[in-house]
Design a protein around this motif. Structure first.
Motif, mmCIF file in Angstrom:
data_model
loop_
_atom_site.group_PDB
_atom_site.id
_atom_site.type_symbol
_atom_site.label_atom_id
_atom_site.label_comp_id
_atom_site.label_asym_id
_atom_site.label_seq_id
_atom_site.Cartn_x
_atom_site.Cartn_y
_atom_site.Cartn_z
ATOM 1 N N GLU A 34 -30.581 14.842 9.896
ATOM 2 C CA GLU A 34 -29.404 14.105 9.404
ATOM 3 C C GLU A 34 -28.324 13.984 10.483
ATOM 4 N N THR A 35 -28.214 14.994 11.348
ATOM 5 C CA THR A 35 -27.236 14.900 12.434
ATOM 6 C C THR A 35 -27.714 13.877 13.461
ATOM 7 N N TRP A 36 -28.998 13.846 13.661
ATOM 8 C CA TRP A 36 -29.631 12.816 14.533
ATOM 9 C C TRP A 36 -29.343 11.420 13.971
ATOM 10 N N ARG A 37 -29.494 11.272 12.675
ATOM 11 C CA ARG A 37 -29.185 9.976 12.038
ATOM 12 C C ARG A 37 -27.699 9.637 12.180
ATOM 13 N N PHE B 145 -25.690 10.188 14.524
ATOM 14 C CA PHE B 145 -25.367 9.630 15.840
ATOM 15 C C PHE B 145 -26.334 8.517 16.258
ATOM 16 N N GLY B 146 -27.055 7.966 15.278
ATOM 17 C CA GLY B 146 -27.886 6.782 15.538
ATOM 18 C C GLY B 146 -29.191 7.072 16.265
ATOM 19 N N GLY B 147 -29.731 8.284 16.103
ATOM 20 C CA GLY B 147 -31.000 8.623 16.770
ATOM 21 C C GLY B 147 -32.149 7.732 16.324
ATOM 22 N N GLU B 148 -33.033 7.415 17.275
ATOM 23 C CA GLU B 148 -34.201 6.570 16.962
ATOM 24 C C GLU B 148 -35.444 7.124 17.634
ATOM 25 N N GLY B 149 -36.616 6.868 17.059
ATOM 26 C CA GLY B 149 -37.878 7.307 17.655
ATOM 27 C C GLY B 149 -38.337 8.629 17.074
ATOM 28 N N ALA B 150 -39.396 9.191 17.702
ATOM 29 C CA ALA B 150 -40.047 10.385 17.127
ATOM 30 C C ALA B 150 -39.754 11.653 17.923
ATOM 31 N N VAL B 151 -38.943 11.558 18.973
ATOM 32 C CA VAL B 151 -38.757 12.714 19.855
ATOM 33 C C VAL B 151 -38.104 13.906 19.143
ATOM 34 N N ILE B 152 -37.424 13.633 18.058
ATOM 35 C CA ILE B 152 -36.789 14.688 17.268
ATOM 36 C C ILE B 152 -37.839 15.540 16.526
ATOM 37 N N GLU B 153 -39.001 14.957 16.235
ATOM 38 C CA GLU B 153 -39.965 15.617 15.336
ATOM 39 C C GLU B 153 -40.468 16.968 15.841
ATOM 40 N N PRO B 154 -40.898 17.089 17.130
ATOM 41 C CA PRO B 154 -41.338 18.426 17.564
ATOM 42 C C PRO B 154 -40.230 19.464 17.457
ATOM 43 N N PHE B 155 -38.993 19.058 17.641
ATOM 44 C CA PHE B 155 -37.876 20.007 17.497
ATOM 45 C C PHE B 155 -37.666 20.378 16.030
ATOM 46 N N THR C 115 -18.285 8.192 13.398
ATOM 47 C CA THR C 115 -19.512 7.759 12.749
ATOM 48 C C THR C 115 -19.742 8.584 11.472
ATOM 49 N N GLY C 116 -20.512 8.069 10.512
ATOM 50 C CA GLY C 116 -20.664 8.806 9.248
ATOM 51 C C GLY C 116 -22.101 8.852 8.742
ATOM 52 N N ASN C 117 -22.381 9.851 7.916
ATOM 53 C CA ASN C 117 -23.676 9.956 7.236
ATOM 54 C C ASN C 117 -23.387 10.543 5.862
ATOM 55 N N GLU C 118 -23.361 9.675 4.851
ATOM 56 C CA GLU C 118 -22.971 10.090 3.501
ATOM 57 C C GLU C 118 -23.905 11.160 2.948
ATOM 58 N N PHE C 119 -25.201 11.041 3.275
ATOM 59 C CA PHE C 119 -26.156 12.029 2.746
ATOM 60 C C PHE C 119 -25.863 13.416 3.333
ATOM 61 N N LEU C 120 -25.563 13.474 4.630
ATOM 62 C CA LEU C 120 -25.251 14.766 5.264
ATOM 63 C C LEU C 120 -24.008 15.378 4.619
ATOM 64 N N ARG C 121 -23.021 14.545 4.364
ATOM 65 C CA ARG C 121 -21.782 14.989 3.714
ATOM 66 C C ARG C 121 -22.097 15.595 2.344
ATOM 67 N N GLU C 122 -22.907 14.869 1.583
ATOM 68 C CA GLU C 122 -23.273 15.355 0.236
ATOM 69 C C GLU C 122 -24.099 16.620 0.298
ATOM 70 N N LEU C 123 -24.940 16.718 1.357
ATOM 71 C CA LEU C 123 -25.781 17.905 1.517
ATOM 72 C C LEU C 123 -24.903 19.151 1.689
ATOM 73 N N ALA D 246 -27.708 16.141 17.432
ATOM 74 C CA ALA D 246 -26.650 15.367 18.097
ATOM 75 C C ALA D 246 -27.025 15.068 19.551
ATOM 76 N N ILE D 247 -27.493 16.082 20.266
ATOM 77 C CA ILE D 247 -27.828 15.913 21.696
ATOM 78 C C ILE D 247 -28.917 14.861 21.874
ATOM 79 N N LEU D 248 -29.993 14.985 21.092
ATOM 80 C CA LEU D 248 -31.123 14.062 21.280
ATOM 81 C C LEU D 248 -30.759 12.629 20.883
ATOM 82 N N ALA D 249 -29.794 12.503 19.979
ATOM 83 C CA ALA D 249 -29.377 11.148 19.573
ATOM 84 C C ALA D 249 -28.391 10.546 20.576
ATOM 85 N N GLY D 250 -27.946 11.344 21.550
ATOM 86 C CA GLY D 250 -27.046 10.807 22.580
ATOM 87 C C GLY D 250 -25.570 10.971 22.275
#
Ligand code: GRG
Length: 295
Positions: free
Chosen positions: A54-57, A59-69, A278-286, A194-198
């Protein structure tokens, strides 16, 4: 879709990612791999990979590089639970609704399965380098994963906690234990997203503060549930802090103050989150959802 439905859907997709990265139980060492998979597949809320994604989302993260982490952080978390349950630590026989790893496979295999998951977590995170060899953010994320897990993070907190058993603790020392033992891995989760999303350095720093608050509120709530919940609901023994003669936030401040502080600290995290561009409503609700969690 309401929050609960989205949560279920995202947790299911995280489950699939974790399963994709698990080792096959084969070879003469198949038993330890079986024990590793037994523990990680026992369930659990998958909160840390969820916070990472959700933190990746955010900051606009894209792709699969987050998955192994995401898989790696759940392996490290599960390793910590396996070791925390050992006879030399909390000596618990029930976790995530089933027998703990040492209770199922014996103490020696319990120790080795914990070690196996910890090491396999780094092997798994390394897969991100194969996916994007030129991406310098992966090295930074890797350093956060290693640092927040070790003596200056989760392991350090556990060491202070073990030494403190049976002693009355100051609020300052308890705070240190909670920040490291529980907070560090939650910080790693959100910072890596956050880091991986830039995200910019100042944003990563703010995410560290937000996640530190989330970790503290989460651990205080864990203390509250240890005295207010049931074994059936939690999937692990209740009153285990009392059994292990541990000073907790509840024994130090009382249940009412503990509840107020979970709310106050979580609200602080949310207001920092809201201060980002930037915002992520789901993360906020979580984060709000965690205040009232029952397991
Ligand atoms: C590295 C040798 C070595 C040991 C590991 C044992 C240990 C160090 C650390 C223990 C850390 C620990 C158990 C912290 C408590 C944090 C906590 C509240 C865990 C429960 O997390 P949940 O509720 O569990 O997210 P689920 O089962 O839902 O994943």
């Amino acid at each position: 879709m309401n929050f609960e439905e989205v949560l279920r859907e995202r947790t299911d997709s995280i489950q699939a990612i974790i399963e994709k990265y698990l080792p096959e139980a084969e070879g003469f060492q198949f038993k330890v791999i079986e024990a590793m998979n037994y523990s990680i597949l026992a369930g659990g809320k998958r909160l840390r990979p969820l916070l990472m994604q959700e933190t990746w989302r955010l900051f606009g993260g894209e792709g699969a590089v987050i998955e192994p982490f995401m898989a790696a952080i759940e392996m490290i978390h599960t390793h910590s639970l396996i070791h925390d349950d050992l006879p030399a630590m909390d000596n618990d026989e029930y976790r995530r609704g089933r027998k703990t790893t040492w209770a199922q496979y014996g103490e020696a295999m319990g120790i080795l399965a914990g070690d196996g998951l910890l090491n396999y977590a780094y092997e798994t995170a390394c897969r991100a380098f194969e996916m994007e060899p030129e991406n310098p953010k992966i090295g930074r994320a890797f350093a956060v994963l290693a640092g927040k897990t070790g003596i200056y993070g989760m392991l350090g907190g556990q060491c202070v906690d073990v030494e403190a058993a049976g002693k009355r603790l100051s609020a300052e020392k308890l705070n240190c234990i909670y920040c490291l033992k529980t907070g560090a891995l939650i910080e790693a989760s959100m910072m890596i997203g956050a880091i991986l999303a830039g995200a910019k350095d100042r944003e990563v720093h703010l995410v560290e503060q937000i996640s530190s608050d989330v970790g503290m509120a989460f651990q205080i709530q864990d203390d509250i549930l240890d005295v207010t919940s049931t074994t059936e609901e939690l999937g692990k023994p209740v009153r285990s802090d009392e059994k292990n003669e541990k000073t907790t936030y509840v024994t130090l401040k009382g249940i009412q103050k503990a509840k107020e502080d979970v709310e106050r600290i979580s609200r602080n995290a949310i207001s920092m989150l809201d201060s980002l561009d930037t915002g992520n409503e789901f993360l906020r609700e979580l984060i709000v959802h965690l205040i009232n969690r029952r397991k």
